[in-house]
Design an enzyme around this catalytic site. Structure first.
Site, PDB file in Angstrom:
ATOM      1  N   GLY A  89       0.739  -1.162  -0.093  1.00 24.46           N
ATOM      2  CA  GLY A  89      -0.105   0.340   0.026  1.00 24.46           C
ATOM      3  C   GLY A  89       0.821   1.190  -0.030  1.00 24.46           C
ATOM      4  N   ASN A  90       1.981   1.306   0.392  1.00 23.45           N
ATOM      5  CA  ASN A  90       2.833   2.497   0.468  1.00 23.45           C
ATOM      6  C   ASN A  90       3.456   2.778  -0.747  1.00 23.45           C
ATOM      7  OD1 ASN A  90       2.804   3.008   3.412  1.00 23.45           O
ATOM      8  ND2 ASN A  90       3.928   1.177   3.736  1.00 23.45           N
ATOM      9  N   LYS A 145      -4.233  -2.919  16.202  1.00 20.92           N
ATOM     10  CA  LYS A 145      -3.980  -2.181  15.031  1.00 20.92           C
ATOM     11  C   LYS A 145      -4.401  -0.644  15.356  1.00 20.92           C
ATOM     12  CE  LYS A 145      -2.816  -1.974  10.498  1.00 20.92           C
ATOM     13  NZ  LYS A 145      -1.312  -2.247  10.156  1.00 20.92           N
ATOM     14  N   LYS A 164      -2.649  -7.746   4.840  1.00 24.62           N
ATOM     15  CA  LYS A 164      -2.840  -7.730   3.523  1.00 24.62           C
ATOM     16  C   LYS A 164      -2.174  -9.179   2.942  1.00 24.62           C
ATOM     17  CE  LYS A 164      -0.039  -5.737   1.479  1.00 24.62           C
ATOM     18  NZ  LYS A 164       1.333  -5.917   1.079  1.00 24.62           N
ATOM     19  N   LYS A 167       5.076 -11.202   5.878  1.00 25.19           N
ATOM     20  CA  LYS A 167       5.447 -11.853   4.506  1.00 25.19           C
ATOM     21  C   LYS A 167       5.870 -13.083   4.227  1.00 25.19           C
ATOM     22  CE  LYS A 167       5.990  -7.111   3.188  1.00 25.19           C
ATOM     23  NZ  LYS A 167       4.650  -6.485   2.910  1.00 25.19           N
TER      24      LYS A 167
HETATM   25  P1  ADP Z   1       4.789  -3.346   2.612  1.00 18.40           P
HETATM   26  O1  ADP Z   1       4.242  -1.877   2.463  1.00 18.40           O
HETATM   27  O2  ADP Z   1       5.149  -3.673   1.063  1.00 18.40           O
HETATM   28  O3  ADP Z   1       3.980  -4.068   3.168  1.00 18.40           O
HETATM   29  P2  ADP Z   1       6.752  -3.069   4.651  1.00 18.40           P
HETATM   30  O4  ADP Z   1       7.693  -1.990   4.911  1.00 18.40           O
HETATM   31  O5  ADP Z   1       5.513  -3.586   5.567  1.00 18.40           O
HETATM   32  O6  ADP Z   1       6.278  -3.292   3.292  1.00 18.40           O
HETATM   33  O7  ADP Z   1       7.954  -4.349   4.449  1.00 18.40           O
HETATM   34  C1  ADP Z   1       8.878  -4.536   3.624  1.00 18.40           C
HETATM   35  C2  ADP Z   1      10.224  -4.012   4.335  1.00 18.40           C
HETATM   36  O8  ADP Z   1      10.730  -4.634   5.429  1.00 18.40           O
HETATM   37  C3  ADP Z   1      11.407  -3.903   3.358  1.00 18.40           C
HETATM   38  O9  ADP Z   1      11.313  -2.784   2.479  1.00 18.40           O
HETATM   39  C4  ADP Z   1      12.453  -3.753   4.283  1.00 18.40           C
HETATM   40  O10 ADP Z   1      12.937  -2.725   4.724  1.00 18.40           O
HETATM   41  C5  ADP Z   1      12.015  -4.305   5.657  1.00 18.40           C
HETATM   42  N1  ADP Z   1      12.795  -5.786   6.013  1.00 18.40           N
HETATM   43  C6  ADP Z   1      12.641  -6.084   7.442  1.00 18.40           C
HETATM   44  N2  ADP Z   1      13.318  -7.200   7.461  1.00 18.40           N
HETATM   45  C7  ADP Z   1      13.900  -7.655   6.179  1.00 18.40           C
HETATM   46  C8  ADP Z   1      14.812  -8.715   5.855  1.00 18.40           C
HETATM   47  N3  ADP Z   1      15.071  -9.743   6.428  1.00 18.40           N
HETATM   48  N4  ADP Z   1      15.020  -8.533   4.287  1.00 18.40           N
HETATM   49  C9  ADP Z   1      14.592  -7.836   3.707  1.00 18.40           C
HETATM   50  N5  ADP Z   1      13.682  -6.623   4.065  1.00 18.40           N
HETATM   51  C10 ADP Z   1      13.332  -6.714   5.404  1.00 18.40           C
HETATM   52 MG    MG Z   2       3.630  -3.607   5.305  1.00 21.18          MG
END
Ligand code: ADP
Ligand code: MG
Length: 312
Positions: A11-12, A127, A211, A273
């Site tokens: 979403g970002n 949340k 999500k 994820k």
């Molecule tokens: P989205 O908006 O896609 O849900 P998030 O910011 O919630 O994205 O999650 C993705 C982020 O998680 C990446 O951009 C990275 O900065 C961070 N991250 C944390 N741990 C890890 C890891 N082990 N490997 C890669 N990215 C990581």
């Molecule tokens: Mg996220």
């Protein structure tokens, strides 16, 4: 048989205003069009954090100004965000198909995700949504509307809603049907609108479903081949952000679980994820999950160029 993909889009990555979003969906659409051209059947699940925040805030501010404005339940705000984001994605993708002489159609399914009323998350809302209030106002609103407020790291009091697990997707049959028909389908936006069963009926509840978890559930129940999580990084890493950081290529569920135990994935960002990916891979034979960036999506699918999570 053409491979069926469920793609979860962050979403970002969609910007913060309607104009920003219109630009952002063009980029998202351009990467997805190449996959459609190659014959993949696609369902897109988008995030909605900033967007549902904006919609919720608009109603909160209007209500503060004028008590004739109705208090808008959070579930309704989620439904609005599905329409708002779905429309932009649908419009961008459709225009690209038209431009390229393709006959593919795009549809958005307002999606209800079934949750369990007895999910422990309902006893412990976590949340945060909406504005910061003083303790006094928070108490007032809390009593008036039955909301739960918590103190948020010294910044004031903020409403919290539960984050239950997705159990099933109500519109799965429709989504599958559209996908088999060759449509690109946008579904489960923002994790879907949470509903629970009561006396045989579906009732909405103010909650937020993760999500990525909802997307993994959708991929499972529509029997997709591959679940793809698109985020800001091209791969998942161990020792993320440290000098000995290592990007991961292809890992098994067992390896992924070991990395989780070792604490390599940040809770609230990468951890959900990876957990969603594992859940999908374990839900049926031959299923794979990919975590990569939007820019790298096509290469990840066609050339195994991302972090792939497989059963062995
Ligand atoms: P989205 O908006 O896609 O849900 P998030 O910011 O919630 O994205 O999650 C993705 C982020 O998680 C990446 O951009 C990275 O900065 C961070 N991250 C944390 N741990 C890890 C890891 N082990 N490997 C890669 N990215 C990581
Ligand atoms: Mg996220």
């Amino acid at each position: 048989m053409n491979k069926q993909l469920v793609i979860a889009l962050g979403g970002n990555a969609l910007g913060n205003t309607p104009d920003e979003q219109k630009q952002a969906v063009l980029i998202a659409a351009s990467h997805i069009v190449s996959l459609v051209k190659d014959g993949y059947k696609i369902v897109i699940v988008h995030g909605n954090g900033p967007q549902v925040g904006m919609i919720n805030l608009a109603f909160e501010l209007a209500y503060k100004e004028n008590s004739n404005v109705a208090a808008m339940p959070f579930a309704e705000c989620s439904a609005m965000s599905q329409g708002y984001i779905g429309f932009h994605l649908q419009n961008a993708l459709q225009n690209m198909f038209l431009e390229q002489g393709m006959t593919t159609h795009v549809s958005t399914a307002i999606t209800q995700v079934i949750v369990d009323q007895n999910d422990p998350a309902f006893q412990n809302p976590t949340k945060p949504v909406g504005l910061f209030y003083s303790e006094e106002t928070a108490k007032e609103i809390g009593q008036e509307r039955g909301y739960t407020f918590i103190e948020d790291s010294g910044r004031g009091f903020r409403r919290v809603v539960p984050s239950p697990e997705p159990v099933d997707i109500k519109e799965k049959g429709t989504i599958r049907c559209l996908m088999e028909n060759g449509d690109v389908v946008i579904a489960c936006g923002g994790g879907g609108i949470p509903v629970y069963r009561e006396d045989g009926m579906l009732r909405s509840v103010d909650a937020v479903i993760d999500k990525d978890k909802a997307a993994a559930k959708l991929a499972d129940v529509i029997n997709a081949d591959t679940f793809i999580v698109l985020t800001a990084v091209p791969r998942v890493a161990v020792n993320f952000g440290k000098p000995d950081q290592k990007w991961l290529d292809r890992i098994t569920v067992d390896e992924a679980n070991r990395y989780i135990e070792e604490g390599h994935f940040a809770p609230g960002s990468m951890l959900p994820k990876v957990e969603a990916a594992i859940k999908f891979v374990k839900s049926g034979p031959g299923r794979e999950a990919i975590i990569t960036s939007l820019e790298n999506a096509y290469n990840a699918v066609t050339e195994d160029n991302g972090t792939i999570i497989c059963s062995e």
